[in-house]
Design an enzyme around this catalytic site. Sequence first.
Site, short mmCIF file in Angstrom:
data_model
loop_
_atom_site.label_atom_id
_atom_site.label_comp_id
_atom_site.label_asym_id
_atom_site.label_seq_id
_atom_site.Cartn_x
_atom_site.Cartn_y
_atom_site.Cartn_z
N SER A 238 36.86 17.39 -15.93
CA SER A 238 36.70 18.47 -14.95
C SER A 238 37.08 17.99 -13.55
O SER A 238 37.67 18.73 -12.76
CB SER A 238 35.26 19.01 -14.97
OG SER A 238 34.34 18.10 -14.37
N TYR B 268 33.01 15.53 -18.07
CA TYR B 268 32.85 15.46 -16.61
C TYR B 268 34.12 14.91 -15.96
O TYR B 268 34.64 15.49 -15.00
CB TYR B 268 31.64 14.58 -16.29
CG TYR B 268 31.36 14.43 -14.82
CD1 TYR B 268 30.91 15.51 -14.06
CD2 TYR B 268 31.55 13.20 -14.18
CE1 TYR B 268 30.66 15.37 -12.70
CE2 TYR B 268 31.30 13.06 -12.82
CZ TYR B 268 30.85 14.15 -12.09
OH TYR B 268 30.61 14.01 -10.75
#
Lengths: 254, 199, 74
Positions: B121, B118
């Site tokens: 990203s 996460y």
Amino acid sequence: MSVAQDPFSLSGKRVLVTGASSGIGRQIAITCSQVGAELVISGRNPERLQETKAALQGEDHLAITADLSQQEGIDQLVAVADTLHGVVHAAGISKLVPFRLINKQHLTDIFDSNTFAPMLLTRDLLVKKRIAQNGSILFISALASHSGAVATGAYAASKSALLGAMRSLAIETAKQGIRANCIAPGYVRTPMLDGLAQGGANMDELIARTPLGIGEPEDIAHAAVFYLSDASRCLSRHYTFIDGGLSIPLDIYA
Amino acid sequence: MSAQAFSLQDKTILVNGMASGLGQVIAQACSQRGAKVLPAAQPRQPIHGLVHCVDHALECAVADLSEAELTRLFHSNVVQPVMLTQQLLQTDSLAPNASIVFLLSTAAHMGAKGQGAYAASKAALLGMIKCLALEQAAQGIRVNGVSPRADEAIWPDVANSVIFLLADASRWITGTSLLINGAGSDSASRSQMETGAAA
Amino acid sequence: MDNIDTFIEKFITAVDFQEAVEITPDTVLKDLPEWDSLAALGVIVLSDMEYGKTITGEHLKQVTTVNDLYQLLT
Ligand SMILES: NC(=O)c1ccc[n+]([C@@H]2O[C@H](COP(=O)([O-])OP(=O)(O)OC[C@H]3O[C@@H](n4cnc5c(N)ncnc54)[C@H](OP(=O)(O)O)[C@@H]3O)[C@@H](O)[C@H]2O)c1
């Protein structure tokens, strides 16, 4: 109570702005008054400070002439400050001096106005309980703190010192809901910038490197309003470059 | 007039990911400030603000991460918003001086266990923001991010930061991101601020 | 008030020559191989800090020799 208060408004807030006799501080004071704040403004030059006061929207503003590099100046300001919901430390000086010509006097001058004044003024305001719950303290640093351009040794050091001071302060005041942040401008069209050009810098060349062009005092003033308003009540400990993109391609975090 | 600088009157704002909870809050806040809010691009409708709200979470230690999961996460959090932005640029759908805002996360800036994919990203978007900001500066198009912590209670405040970045008040701000950490208003965000403070 | 020799010493410190150069009162500033914007800034700061005189880049452009500079500052 019909309409909820606009989170970007400063109405009902009292805001102290230092450096209000010129440039960025002057515009911050004017813009704050336009969005409803009651102002306490300060500067050294009495005539220019009165000019700013005359340009403020609304009544009930206070102008205090004081040299904040002296404790007496700080005392004068704190004595009349009353309850504040916002403080903007825009007073500051700059001077280009190559490192090999730095002396103690130069360091003292720069740090007195740029670092010690905002730190000591904040201290006294906190000790005297002048800053309201949920108040917002804003320091004006400079991109130079991270970019360290040629001949800015003392100036850059005085401004990066504000980073550590602000971060530590923000933790200590968090439980009272008082926020502390720092905005670090790039090149903004003010008398200070004219002074740098006079002092031997090729400003045109430097300004040309800013992707969005030179900044206006309004651009910093609008960011100041955001940081003073309730719209930013969840933001603290920020060190934000407001520079038209000038810092984007630099190696300052590498 | 300065209050005008914080208004979104006469601006058309495209909210990408409007169906999400935060997307809805942002869309509503923008329209309350006078914007015309769209969920998708429309022909001959110049866009003054583009807010990417797509945000897929994934909690997984890097040691356990599958390639399929990582790829899927990057597709939804990075490829989708970036390609939509590209499409709008290629079709000249963004007005001069438009403002683009990506939704990041505190994870883009701070490490945490189980957040590798996460965080990567979101950090990918940070790189994208800086380079796109430089590429589009000549058109006056600005590109920034907001990085909230995961907490529904602060969504209205996230919306206010987005409004600031969309409004003319921030016309000289580009290539940056605003961390929305809660300002130590509760014990959770305070203890996070204090960690490692004296090191 | 500094004599010209003391002035030349301070001038050499301010400009920060990497290659030793001989400076006389008749030395032409523009002929100095290391005369650049940082060198000029050094002289502007020297003028201010040591001689209490504010000069600008424009003043410097009107100055030809080291002696001219000495006359301007002292
Ligand atoms: N302009 C830029 O490009 C730029 C870029 C980055 C950061 N900044 C920072 O932004 C701030 C404002 O700069 P500016 O461009 O607006 O400069 P400016 O036009 O020179 O104004 C500076 C202000 O600070 C006041 N001041 C300075 N020393 C003081 C002292 N010891 N006590 C009380 N007041 C004092 C001055 O008062 P008097 O005039 O009455 O003496 C004046 O009001 C500074 O902190 C500066 O470092 C500016």
